[in-house]
Design a protein around this motif. Structure first.
Motif, PDB file in Angstrom:
ATOM      1  N   LEU A 189       0.849  -1.195   0.000  1.00 31.28           N
ATOM      2  CA  LEU A 189       0.000   0.000   0.000  1.00 31.28           C
ATOM      3  C   LEU A 189       0.883   1.243   0.000  1.00 31.28           C
ATOM      4  O   LEU A 189       1.985   1.219   0.541  1.00 31.28           O
ATOM      5  CB  LEU A 189      -0.897   0.011   1.242  1.00 31.28           C
ATOM      6  CG  LEU A 189      -1.840  -1.174   1.407  1.00 31.28           C
ATOM      7  CD1 LEU A 189      -2.581  -1.077   2.734  1.00 31.28           C
ATOM      8  CD2 LEU A 189      -2.820  -1.265   0.255  1.00 31.28           C
ATOM      9  N   LEU A 190       0.375   2.318  -0.587  1.00 33.33           N
ATOM     10  CA  LEU A 190       1.109   3.576  -0.559  1.00 33.33           C
ATOM     11  C   LEU A 190       0.870   4.243   0.791  1.00 33.33           C
ATOM     12  O   LEU A 190      -0.266   4.566   1.125  1.00 33.33           O
ATOM     13  CB  LEU A 190       0.628   4.489  -1.685  1.00 33.33           C
ATOM     14  CG  LEU A 190       0.664   3.873  -3.090  1.00 33.33           C
ATOM     15  CD1 LEU A 190       0.062   4.816  -4.116  1.00 33.33           C
ATOM     16  CD2 LEU A 190       2.091   3.504  -3.482  1.00 33.33           C
ATOM     17  N   PRO A 191       1.921   4.456   1.601  1.00 32.81           N
ATOM     18  CA  PRO A 191       1.724   4.955   2.964  1.00 32.81           C
ATOM     19  C   PRO A 191       1.172   6.371   3.017  1.00 32.81           C
ATOM     20  O   PRO A 191       0.573   6.758   4.016  1.00 32.81           O
ATOM     21  CB  PRO A 191       3.118   4.885   3.584  1.00 32.81           C
ATOM     22  CG  PRO A 191       4.062   4.719   2.468  1.00 32.81           C
ATOM     23  CD  PRO A 191       3.317   4.131   1.317  1.00 32.81           C
ATOM     24  N   TRP A 192       1.359   7.129   1.946  1.00 31.53           N
ATOM     25  CA  TRP A 192       0.902   8.517   1.962  1.00 31.53           C
ATOM     26  C   TRP A 192      -0.513   8.664   1.402  1.00 31.53           C
ATOM     27  O   TRP A 192      -1.032   9.772   1.330  1.00 31.53           O
ATOM     28  CB  TRP A 192       1.855   9.392   1.149  1.00 31.53           C
ATOM     29  CG  TRP A 192       1.982   8.938  -0.273  1.00 31.53           C
ATOM     30  CD1 TRP A 192       1.196   9.310  -1.327  1.00 31.53           C
ATOM     31  CD2 TRP A 192       2.937   8.019  -0.787  1.00 31.53           C
ATOM     32  NE1 TRP A 192       1.598   8.670  -2.461  1.00 31.53           N
ATOM     33  CE2 TRP A 192       2.672   7.873  -2.163  1.00 31.53           C
ATOM     34  CE3 TRP A 192       4.001   7.289  -0.219  1.00 31.53           C
ATOM     35  CZ2 TRP A 192       3.425   7.035  -2.976  1.00 31.53           C
ATOM     36  CZ3 TRP A 192       4.734   6.461  -1.044  1.00 31.53           C
ATOM     37  CH2 TRP A 192       4.448   6.333  -2.400  1.00 31.53           C
ATOM     38  N   HIS A 241      -1.055   3.201   8.008  1.00 32.53           N
ATOM     39  CA  HIS A 241      -0.459   3.007   9.335  1.00 32.53           C
ATOM     40  C   HIS A 241      -1.481   3.086  10.461  1.00 32.53           C
ATOM     41  O   HIS A 241      -1.184   2.749  11.602  1.00 32.53           O
ATOM     42  CB  HIS A 241       0.687   4.002   9.564  1.00 32.53           C
ATOM     43  CG  HIS A 241       0.235   5.427   9.735  1.00 32.53           C
ATOM     44  ND1 HIS A 241       0.128   6.019  10.968  1.00 32.53           N
ATOM     45  CD2 HIS A 241      -0.139   6.352   8.835  1.00 32.53           C
ATOM     46  CE1 HIS A 241      -0.295   7.267  10.809  1.00 32.53           C
ATOM     47  NE2 HIS A 241      -0.465   7.489   9.517  1.00 32.53           N
ATOM     48  N   LEU A 278       6.217  -2.292  -4.056  1.00 31.85           N
ATOM     49  CA  LEU A 278       5.475  -1.106  -4.494  1.00 31.85           C
ATOM     50  C   LEU A 278       5.621  -0.900  -6.006  1.00 31.85           C
ATOM     51  O   LEU A 278       4.661  -0.555  -6.692  1.00 31.85           O
ATOM     52  CB  LEU A 278       5.960   0.142  -3.747  1.00 31.85           C
ATOM     53  CG  LEU A 278       5.483   0.324  -2.311  1.00 31.85           C
ATOM     54  CD1 LEU A 278       5.959   1.658  -1.762  1.00 31.85           C
ATOM     55  CD2 LEU A 278       3.971   0.232  -2.209  1.00 31.85           C
ATOM     56  N   MET A 317       3.654  -3.495  -7.734  1.00 36.17           N
ATOM     57  CA  MET A 317       2.244  -3.123  -7.673  1.00 36.17           C
ATOM     58  C   MET A 317       1.924  -2.176  -8.832  1.00 36.17           C
ATOM     59  O   MET A 317       0.940  -2.377  -9.547  1.00 36.17           O
ATOM     60  CB  MET A 317       1.986  -2.474  -6.317  1.00 36.17           C
ATOM     61  CG  MET A 317       0.550  -2.243  -5.948  1.00 36.17           C
ATOM     62  SD  MET A 317      -0.103  -0.744  -6.635  1.00 36.17           S
ATOM     63  CE  MET A 317       0.805   0.478  -5.655  1.00 36.17           C
ATOM     64  N   PHE A 322       6.074  12.597   9.367  1.00 39.21           N
ATOM     65  CA  PHE A 322       5.103  11.526   9.617  1.00 39.21           C
ATOM     66  C   PHE A 322       5.193  10.465   8.531  1.00 39.21           C
ATOM     67  O   PHE A 322       4.933   9.305   8.756  1.00 39.21           O
ATOM     68  CB  PHE A 322       3.685  12.094   9.701  1.00 39.21           C
ATOM     69  CG  PHE A 322       2.984  12.258   8.401  1.00 39.21           C
ATOM     70  CD1 PHE A 322       2.094  11.279   7.952  1.00 39.21           C
ATOM     71  CD2 PHE A 322       3.188  13.382   7.609  1.00 39.21           C
ATOM     72  CE1 PHE A 322       1.440  11.445   6.738  1.00 39.21           C
ATOM     73  CE2 PHE A 322       2.529  13.535   6.406  1.00 39.21           C
ATOM     74  CZ  PHE A 322       1.657  12.571   5.966  1.00 39.21           C
ATOM     75  N   TYR A 323       5.568  10.906   7.350  1.00 39.64           N
ATOM     76  CA  TYR A 323       5.857  10.009   6.235  1.00 39.64           C
ATOM     77  C   TYR A 323       6.781   8.866   6.608  1.00 39.64           C
ATOM     78  O   TYR A 323       6.476   7.714   6.428  1.00 39.64           O
ATOM     79  CB  TYR A 323       6.621  10.835   5.220  1.00 39.64           C
ATOM     80  CG  TYR A 323       5.865  11.115   3.978  1.00 39.64           C
ATOM     81  CD1 TYR A 323       4.499  11.332   4.014  1.00 39.64           C
ATOM     82  CD2 TYR A 323       6.523  11.169   2.766  1.00 39.64           C
ATOM     83  CE1 TYR A 323       3.835  11.621   2.853  1.00 39.64           C
ATOM     84  CE2 TYR A 323       5.851  11.457   1.615  1.00 39.64           C
ATOM     85  CZ  TYR A 323       4.508  11.683   1.654  1.00 39.64           C
ATOM     86  OH  TYR A 323       3.870  11.951   0.513  1.00 39.64           O
ATOM     87  N   THR A 376       5.561   6.175   8.919  1.00 44.25           N
ATOM     88  CA  THR A 376       4.495   5.296   8.473  1.00 44.25           C
ATOM     89  C   THR A 376       4.962   4.249   7.473  1.00 44.25           C
ATOM     90  O   THR A 376       4.174   3.500   6.963  1.00 44.25           O
ATOM     91  CB  THR A 376       3.365   6.108   7.813  1.00 44.25           C
ATOM     92  OG1 THR A 376       3.916   6.879   6.762  1.00 44.25           O
ATOM     93  CG2 THR A 376       2.690   7.003   8.816  1.00 44.25           C
TER      94      THR A 376
END
Ligand SMILES: Nc1ncnc2c1ncn2[C@@H]1O[C@H](COP(=O)(O)OP(=O)(O)OP(=O)(O)O)[C@@H](O)[C@H]1O
Ligand SMILES: [Mg+2]
Lengths: 253, 224
Positions: A86-89, A132, B122, B125, B219-220, B223
């Motif tokens: 998944l794209l975290p952003w 997250h 990623l 994907m 925060f990036y 996560t």
């Protein structure tokens, strides 16, 4: 005789000119059925799935969809990843809509479609959360919704439930079976769990380890039409798990 | 010459500071510093990020460029400045070149590190859903590498601050370097120290601002 949607013919993969990961894999995947690929660690399960997905070009052999040779990825196959990818952003909604966005579908339309599938996998209310903020199980539901949204006939899953805990795994397995009753999909599923393979699959393909090749194919023929939580109590289920374990044992050593 | 001349009392420095702010020479130097800093840092970022991305996605580009980048990132750039003067003249261009030589390498290296650490899954994907190579870079790879890229930018700001000051001091004829030189040769120690304090405060302010910005984007990193 089942209708065959996808087949591999004599597929072989050699990494770095010397590591033979797969050899002579010829496999028929019946339409609308769930095929599990089972085998010891490092036997080439992921490699086979990536070849089918078109992410790895086989060193020999071909992949055919409805008797037409395919090269590279295509909209007829959607992947669900072991680590979710998944794209975290991006929010759940944006992640689920990713495939449609890549296809150039307008924002309004892709969000509408995505919301339907978010509901279908049981993630309503979490559309605006970030990965997250989700549990492992919810992340994989997001990954599953993303794969469903592009409406491919074939779903490819690489150990999709191995990164979540046991209770969550069972729940996800049950929900997947429920979902497949609604969605008419052909699923190819990699796992190293015999129980999972027998529980979910119509066809269990056992790979022998290095170089990976098909050792045996087992057809569980378990009744999945009734109550899903009764499957694990069927005598046939218990029998098959034992049977597959005894044949797998020889490859593990 | 006693210590009193070299280290004048604070009150004197404060007085000199007020005087400094009234001088056109000071404001000219200030404008030049801001200009060369801005242009040099801007170019470092604008060129450094694409070069880092290129090195991150192409092993060929990496092979050709990494030797140079790694050489320059640890080289004593100050020693090169006199060689820049005949090329770019005693003007803005030399200071800009110094700023770039100080600050670009860390942007390149951190960007590249960020790109190469993007998870394979990623990218797979993106390929799976039919993204072109270009879309994979724009939609997946660069955003995924953003925390490292931002770190690179922050470090390059710090280095650019050093570059713009060191550059002017080595050239010693323009901007703050010219002022320092004048004050020292006429023993205007109050002004000299007032100017040093101005330069320090400027540097800390800029670096502080960038760190504030980085924290907002941090925060990036958590996560992933
Ligand atoms: N990119 C690669 N380069 C070289 N060798 C590789 C590469 N990917 C896999 N291999 C090797 O090929 C073999 C098969 O790998 P693969 O990942 O397909 O196995 P797997 O059955 O999925 O294993 P696991 O159960 O651990 O996921 C392994 O021996 C692995 O080390
Ligand atoms: Mg694997």
């Amino acid at each position: 005789m089942d209708d065959i949607i996808l087949k591999t013919e004599d597929v072989g993969v050699i990494y770095d000119r010397s590591i033979v990961a797969l050899e002579n894999v010829s496999l028929n995947v019946p339409t609308g059925k769930l095929t599990a690929i089972l085998g010891p660690s490092g036997c080439g399960k992921t490699t086979l799935l990536k070849v089918i997905a078109g992410l790895i070009e086989p060193s020999s052999g071909t992949v055919k969809i409805r008797d037409k040779e395919t090269i590279g990825p295509g909209p007829d196959r959607a992947l669900v990843f072991q680590d979710f990818a998944l794209l975290p952003w991006a929010t759940v909604l944006q992640n689920v809509a990713f495939g449609l966005r890549a296809q150039g579908v307008s924002k309004r339309e892709r969000e509408k479609t995505s919301l339907t599938y978010i509901k279908e996998v049981g993630l309503s209310g979490f559309e605006d959360k970030y990965p997250h903020q989700l549990s492992g199980g919810m992340r994989q539901r997001t990954g599953l919704a993303r794969a469903l949204t592009v409406n491919s006939e074939i779903l490819l899953m690489d150990e999709p439930f191995s990164a979540v805990d046991e209770q969550m795994r069972r729940k996800l397995q049950e929900d997947l079976l429920e979902l497949l009753k609604i969605e008419n999909k052909t699923v190819i599923f990699v796992t190293h769990s015999i129980e999972e393979a027998v529980y979910l699959a119509d066809q269990v393909v056992i790979l022998s380890g290095r170089p990976g090749s098909i050792a045996e194919i087992v057809y569980p023929e378990i009744d999945r039409l009734g109550e899903i939580d009764l499957i694990r109590r069927q005598p046939r289920y218990v029998e098959l798990v034992d049977e597959i374990w005894s044949s797998l044992k020889s490859y593990v050593e | 010459m006693g210590w009193m001349t070299l280290l004048p009392p604070l009150s004197g420095i404060w007085f000199a500071f007020a005087e400094l702010l009234e001088q056109t020479a000071f404001w000219e130097a200030f404008a030049m510093t801001a200009r060369t800093f801005g242009i040099g840092l801007g170019l470092s970022i604008l060129v450094g990020i694409p070069v880092g991305v290129l090195m991150g996605i192409s092993t060929r580009a990496d092979k050709i460029l990494s030797i140079w980048v790694n050489l320059f990132i640890s080289a004593p750039i100050t020693a090169v400045i006199p060689a820049l003067m005949p090329i770019f003249g005693i003007a803005d261009a030399t200071v800009i070149a110094t700023v770039i030589l100080f600050s670009i390498w860390v942007v390149i290296i951190d960007t590249q590190a960020g790109i190469t650490h993007v998870k394979d899954s990623l990218v797979e994907m993106g390929r799976n859903f039919g993204c072109s190579r270009w879309k994979i870079i724009i939609w997946i790879v660069i955003p995924a590498a953003l925390p490292e890229i931002i770190t690179g930018v922050r470090l390059s700001v710090v280095r650019a601050v050093k570059g713009v000051i060191v550059g002017q001091i080595v050239i010693a004829l323009i901007g703050f370097g010219g002022l320092f030189n004048t004050y020292l040769s006429y023993f205007l120690m109050e002004r000299f120290w007032a100017l040093i304090i101005v330069v320090f405060v400027m540097s800390f302010t800029i670096i502080g601002l960038v760190e504030l910005l980085e924290r907002r984007i941090a925060f990036y990193a958590r996560t992933r």
